[in-house]
Design a protein around this motif. Structure first.
Motif, PDB file in Angstrom:
ATOM      1  N   ASP A 115       1.358  -1.545  -0.081  1.00  0.00           N
ATOM      2  CA  ASP A 115       0.120  -0.010   0.253  1.00  0.00           C
ATOM      3  C   ASP A 115       1.182   1.150   0.166  1.00  0.00           C
ATOM      4  O   ASP A 115       0.720   2.035  -0.476  1.00  0.00           O
ATOM      5  CB  ASP A 115      -1.075   0.144   1.697  1.00  0.00           C
ATOM      6  CG  ASP A 115      -1.915  -1.138   1.495  1.00  0.00           C
ATOM      7  OD1 ASP A 115      -2.241  -1.633   0.056  1.00  0.00           O
ATOM      8  OD2 ASP A 115      -2.542  -1.179   2.017  1.00  0.00           O
ATOM      9  N   CYS A 116       2.308   1.400   0.440  1.00  0.00           N
ATOM     10  CA  CYS A 116       2.426   1.953   0.896  1.00  0.00           C
ATOM     11  C   CYS A 116       3.718   2.493  -0.818  1.00  0.00           C
ATOM     12  O   CYS A 116       4.252   3.938  -0.843  1.00  0.00           O
ATOM     13  CB  CYS A 116       4.133   2.301   2.063  1.00  0.00           C
ATOM     14  SG  CYS A 116       3.035   2.167   3.596  1.00  0.00           S
ATOM     15  N   TYR A 117       3.677   1.188  -1.311  1.00  0.00           N
ATOM     16  CA  TYR A 117       4.423   1.256  -2.684  1.00  0.00           C
ATOM     17  C   TYR A 117       4.230   1.654  -3.529  1.00  0.00           C
ATOM     18  O   TYR A 117       4.199   3.368  -4.620  1.00  0.00           O
ATOM     19  CB  TYR A 117       5.055  -0.009  -2.644  1.00  0.00           C
ATOM     20  CG  TYR A 117       6.189   0.066  -4.225  1.00  0.00           C
ATOM     21  CD1 TYR A 117       7.062   0.687  -4.216  1.00  0.00           C
ATOM     22  CD2 TYR A 117       5.460  -0.993  -5.145  1.00  0.00           C
ATOM     23  CE1 TYR A 117       7.724   0.648  -5.493  1.00  0.00           C
ATOM     24  CE2 TYR A 117       5.843  -0.362  -6.479  1.00  0.00           C
ATOM     25  CZ  TYR A 117       6.475  -0.221  -6.586  1.00  0.00           C
ATOM     26  OH  TYR A 117       7.974  -0.485  -7.771  1.00  0.00           O
ATOM     27  N   GLU A 118       2.687   1.812  -3.564  1.00  0.00           N
ATOM     28  CA  GLU A 118       1.859   2.186  -4.672  1.00  0.00           C
ATOM     29  C   GLU A 118       0.722   3.304  -4.487  1.00  0.00           C
ATOM     30  O   GLU A 118       0.865   4.356  -5.145  1.00  0.00           O
ATOM     31  CB  GLU A 118       0.669   1.415  -5.230  1.00  0.00           C
ATOM     32  CG  GLU A 118       1.175  -0.365  -5.343  1.00  0.00           C
ATOM     33  CD  GLU A 118       0.405  -1.475  -4.818  1.00  0.00           C
ATOM     34  OE1 GLU A 118      -0.836  -1.301  -4.312  1.00  0.00           O
ATOM     35  OE2 GLU A 118      -0.058  -2.523  -5.350  1.00  0.00           O
ATOM     36  N   ALA A 119       0.931   3.734  -2.816  1.00  0.00           N
ATOM     37  CA  ALA A 119       0.405   5.219  -2.601  1.00  0.00           C
ATOM     38  C   ALA A 119       1.634   6.855  -2.220  1.00  0.00           C
ATOM     39  O   ALA A 119       1.487   6.973  -3.675  1.00  0.00           O
ATOM     40  CB  ALA A 119       0.069   5.814  -1.049  1.00  0.00           C
ATOM     41  N   GLY A 120       3.049   5.903  -3.322  1.00  0.00           N
ATOM     42  CA  GLY A 120       3.816   6.695  -3.341  1.00  0.00           C
ATOM     43  C   GLY A 120       3.949   6.569  -4.739  1.00  0.00           C
ATOM     44  O   GLY A 120       4.456   7.686  -5.110  1.00  0.00           O
ATOM     45  N   LEU A 121       3.726   6.063  -5.764  1.00  0.00           N
ATOM     46  CA  LEU A 121       3.690   6.035  -6.773  1.00  0.00           C
ATOM     47  C   LEU A 121       2.557   6.970  -7.518  1.00  0.00           C
ATOM     48  O   LEU A 121       2.998   7.857  -8.346  1.00  0.00           O
ATOM     49  CB  LEU A 121       3.831   4.638  -7.342  1.00  0.00           C
ATOM     50  CG  LEU A 121       4.992   3.477  -6.960  1.00  0.00           C
ATOM     51  CD1 LEU A 121       4.616   2.506  -7.799  1.00  0.00           C
ATOM     52  CD2 LEU A 121       6.108   4.136  -8.093  1.00  0.00           C
ATOM     53  N   ALA A 122       1.067   6.568  -7.021  1.00  0.00           N
ATOM     54  CA  ALA A 122       0.414   7.603  -7.330  1.00  0.00           C
ATOM     55  C   ALA A 122       0.981   9.144  -6.559  1.00  0.00           C
ATOM     56  O   ALA A 122       0.327  10.742  -7.714  1.00  0.00           O
ATOM     57  CB  ALA A 122      -1.368   7.178  -6.850  1.00  0.00           C
ATOM     58  N   ARG A 123       1.016   8.903  -5.577  1.00  0.00           N
ATOM     59  CA  ARG A 123       1.311  10.569  -4.846  1.00  0.00           C
ATOM     60  C   ARG A 123       2.639  10.954  -4.125  1.00  0.00           C
ATOM     61  O   ARG A 123       2.535  10.040  -3.077  1.00  0.00           O
ATOM     62  CB  ARG A 123       0.243  11.776  -4.571  1.00  0.00           C
ATOM     63  CG  ARG A 123      -0.042  12.669  -3.574  1.00  0.00           C
ATOM     64  CD  ARG A 123      -1.165  13.115  -2.462  1.00  0.00           C
ATOM     65  NE  ARG A 123      -1.285  14.445  -2.628  1.00  0.00           N
ATOM     66  CZ  ARG A 123      -2.271  14.929  -2.119  1.00  0.00           C
ATOM     67  NH1 ARG A 123      -2.825  14.195  -1.218  1.00  0.00           N
ATOM     68  NH2 ARG A 123      -1.988  16.405  -1.301  1.00  0.00           N
ATOM     69  N   PRO A 124       3.939  10.528  -5.029  1.00  0.00           N
ATOM     70  CA  PRO A 124       4.734  10.503  -3.889  1.00  0.00           C
ATOM     71  C   PRO A 124       5.056  11.681  -3.043  1.00  0.00           C
ATOM     72  O   PRO A 124       4.370  12.696  -2.268  1.00  0.00           O
ATOM     73  CB  PRO A 124       5.485  11.052  -4.890  1.00  0.00           C
ATOM     74  CG  PRO A 124       5.682  10.579  -6.176  1.00  0.00           C
ATOM     75  CD  PRO A 124       3.307  11.838  -5.990  1.00  0.00           C
ATOM     76  N   SER A 125       5.650  11.340  -1.334  1.00  0.00           N
ATOM     77  CA  SER A 125       5.497  11.795  -0.423  1.00  0.00           C
ATOM     78  C   SER A 125       6.502  12.736   0.123  1.00  0.00           C
ATOM     79  O   SER A 125       7.812  12.541  -0.781  1.00  0.00           O
ATOM     80  CB  SER A 125       4.930  10.495   1.597  1.00  0.00           C
ATOM     81  OG  SER A 125       6.370   9.639   0.823  1.00  0.00           O
ATOM     82  N   SER A 126       6.957  13.453   0.794  1.00  0.00           N
ATOM     83  CA  SER A 126       7.651  14.700   1.122  1.00  0.00           C
ATOM     84  C   SER A 126       7.979  14.720   2.365  1.00  0.00           C
ATOM     85  O   SER A 126       6.796  16.017   3.071  1.00  0.00           O
ATOM     86  CB  SER A 126       7.711  15.483  -0.044  1.00  0.00           C
ATOM     87  OG  SER A 126       8.557  16.469   0.414  1.00  0.00           O
ATOM     88  N   VAL A 127       8.506  13.870   3.377  1.00  0.00           N
ATOM     89  CA  VAL A 127       9.081  14.250   4.667  1.00  0.00           C
ATOM     90  C   VAL A 127       9.931  15.187   4.867  1.00  0.00           C
ATOM     91  O   VAL A 127      11.124  15.026   4.353  1.00  0.00           O
ATOM     92  CB  VAL A 127       8.873  12.550   5.280  1.00  0.00           C
ATOM     93  CG1 VAL A 127       9.805  13.595   6.259  1.00  0.00           C
ATOM     94  CG2 VAL A 127       7.610  11.889   5.679  1.00  0.00           C
ATOM     95  N   ARG A 128      10.187  16.214   5.729  1.00  0.00           N
ATOM     96  CA  ARG A 128      11.153  16.945   5.613  1.00  0.00           C
ATOM     97  C   ARG A 128      12.581  16.485   5.985  1.00  0.00           C
ATOM     98  O   ARG A 128      12.429  15.368   7.158  1.00  0.00           O
ATOM     99  CB  ARG A 128      10.874  18.216   6.973  1.00  0.00           C
ATOM    100  CG  ARG A 128      10.243  19.537   7.133  1.00  0.00           C
ATOM    101  CD  ARG A 128       9.616  20.226   7.411  1.00  0.00           C
ATOM    102  NE  ARG A 128       9.227  19.656   8.625  1.00  0.00           N
ATOM    103  CZ  ARG A 128       9.234  20.238   9.776  1.00  0.00           C
ATOM    104  NH1 ARG A 128       9.549  21.744  10.146  1.00  0.00           N
ATOM    105  NH2 ARG A 128       8.274  20.217  11.736  1.00  0.00           N
ATOM    106  N   PRO A 129      13.159  16.909   5.621  1.00  0.00           N
ATOM    107  CA  PRO A 129      15.072  16.137   5.769  1.00  0.00           C
ATOM    108  C   PRO A 129      14.587  16.167   7.528  1.00  0.00           C
ATOM    109  O   PRO A 129      14.214  16.789   8.194  1.00  0.00           O
ATOM    110  CB  PRO A 129      15.658  17.061   5.445  1.00  0.00           C
ATOM    111  CG  PRO A 129      14.570  17.740   4.165  1.00  0.00           C
ATOM    112  CD  PRO A 129      13.784  18.311   4.542  1.00  0.00           C
ATOM    113  N   PRO A 130      15.622  15.031   7.631  1.00  0.00           N
ATOM    114  CA  PRO A 130      15.711  14.934   9.347  1.00  0.00           C
ATOM    115  C   PRO A 130      16.594  15.917   9.583  1.00  0.00           C
ATOM    116  O   PRO A 130      17.602  16.462   9.193  1.00  0.00           O
ATOM    117  CB  PRO A 130      17.001  13.656   9.002  1.00  0.00           C
ATOM    118  CG  PRO A 130      17.111  13.322   7.892  1.00  0.00           C
ATOM    119  CD  PRO A 130      16.347  14.212   7.043  1.00  0.00           C
TER     120      PRO A 130
END
Length: 450
Positions: A115-130
């Motif tokens: 689910d996480c992989y396919e969601a990332g293909l549809a709408r890539p996430s962008s978490v702030r850098p650490p």
């Protein structure tokens, strides 16, 4: 017999990374994996050259075993996904997931990963850098402590991050990192050319807070160099006598480390917050908590963090002696009231809560590290936190992956393994390694931000 996969086997994946994984063979991936992923795959292939040539699309039975015998619907979904998954994604995401799943031990989690992989293909996430970056310079260590798995009997070059690679991480990730810590399973001060690594921070104008955890066994001039370079020094200190200290830390010389600690305390007297101790509470050192607290007050050490040892199979003795330990913590806290030394205690002792105003929240109660922290191991593999959870996000750098470090880091930091871990970390049943975690935030400012 160990499979020897020539680098030419990887040519198709390197040149045509969009090839569907179903049409690739295991042997094509072996030269492009980190050591832990390589070892895992070879074990699953039973070190067979014939098995290494098996197309992934024909490996249903093997995947069933690697996915921990999922039901038919789950296995069907995995096999069907291989026809849509580019080989470079299978290399970077799916192979680390297979090893991660072995740690977790629950086949149902693969659906969440997909689910996480396919969601990332549809709408890539962008978490702030650490904002917190930990770089393990070496897994070499001169001690053999019971609570740690490092056993190298001193410096080992093959377990040490190359200097140019460290510099690349500082160049790319340093500008967004508020804190940088240079330690890992090993003892950083055993590196002969450690001053060159420290000089990298000045070369790339790293402006954040510099930290190191050390067993305090290094040479005196090493700690002088770290102090001059502005490091916050966290010394591991688990006993108040040579007998207790050396029994817990095999190879230690209590007299030498005690001398180093006292010299550091004297040198940093005007900046006591830069010298701190980490005390791992164990069955055999309960009697050391109060004497070590008194020593910290005498030396005007800035902070002492008390963590409970995390023992495989649990620690029933903690629950049995929880009242006794609470009493010791409370007495130690009273000693420090009104002084320049801060003592920090975890909010739980095994499964028993420590409900006290002096207790600090641990990551075992609620954790935000996967959003704010990254650990890069000496070999370029990125994992999730400072407590060395083995859950892998993938390889940031690899000798045979000629990729931009910034793009590579972002790909893994926002990848499906990282996304899965963030989704599961604060559930009632997180990763087994996270259950009962004792991580304490070292700085009050970070507690306020969390």
């Amino acid at each position: 017999m160990r499979v020897k996969a020539p680098i030419t086997d990887a040519a198709r994946i390197l040149e045509h990374g969009d090839t569907p994984a179903a049409y690739t063979e295991w042997r094509e991936y072996l030269p492009l994996l980190g050591q832990r992923d390589t070892d895992y795959i070879l074990q699953e292939l039973t070190f067979s050259g014939f098995a290494a040539s098996e197309p992934l699309g024909c490996a249903r039975r093997r995947f069933s075993r690697m996915l921990l015998d999922p039901n038919d619907a789950q296995l069907d979904r995995w096999m069907q996904s291989l026809a849509r998954t580019p080989a470079e994604d299978f290399r970077d995401f799916h192979i680390p997931w297979l090893r991660n799943l072995k740690q977790i031990g629950n086949p149902e989690h693969t659906a969440s990963f997909l689910d996480c992989y396919e969601a990332g293909l549809a709408r890539p996430s962008s978490v702030r850098p650490p904002e917190s970056l930990i770089v393990e310079l070496t897994r070499s260590c001169n001690y053999a402590c019971g609570m740690c798995s490092s056993r190298t009997n001193g410096f080992r070059q093959e377990f040490t991050m190359p200097l140019d690679e460290f510099g690349e991480y500082i160049r790319v990730l340093g500008p967004t990192a508020r804190t940088l810590r240079i330690n890992g399973y090993g003892e950083t001060t055993v590196i002969p050319n450690l001053p060159n690594y420290v000089a990298c921070l000045d070369h790339f104008k790293y402006a954040g807070q510099r930290e190191i955890i050390t067993n305090l066994s290094g040479p005196e001039d090493c700690y002088e160099m770290l102090s001059r370079s502005g490091f916050f020094i966290f010394g591991s200190w688990d006993g108040h006598t040579a007998e207790i200290f050396e029994s817990l830390r095999a190879g230690a010389d209590f007299g030498a480390v005690n001398q180093n600690l006292r010299k550091l305390a004297s040198a940093l007297r005007s900046e006591p917050y830069k010298l701190n101790l980490i005390f791992t509470v164990q069955r055999t050192n309960l009697q050391s908590i109060l004497p070590v607290s008194r020593m910290a007050l005498e030396l005007e050490i800035g902070l002492v963090l008390f963590n409970m040892v995390n023992e495989e199979g649990g620690s029933r003795w903690m629950e049995e002696r929880a009242d006794e330990i609470r009493g010791i913590f409370t007495e130690a806290a009273k000693l420090a009231e009104g002084t320049r030394t801060s003592l920090r205690f975890p909010d739980h002792i095994g499964n028993a809560k420590y409900d006290d105003r002096r207790a600090s929240r641990t990551s075992g109660t609620r954790c935000d590290r996967p959003w704010r922290e990254a650990l890069i191991n000496f070999d370029g593999e990125m994992t999730c936190c400072n407590m060395f959870n083995p859950f892998s996000y993938g390889m940031v750098r690899h000798p045979n992956l000629r990729l931009d470090t910034a793009q590579r880091f972002e790909r893994l930091w926002n990848g499906p393994n990282a996304s899965f871990f963030r989704k599961s970390i604060n559930l009632s049943r997180p990763h087994p390694y996270c259950q009962g975690c004792y991580f304490l935030y070292p700085h009050e400012a970070e507690v306020a931000r969390s």
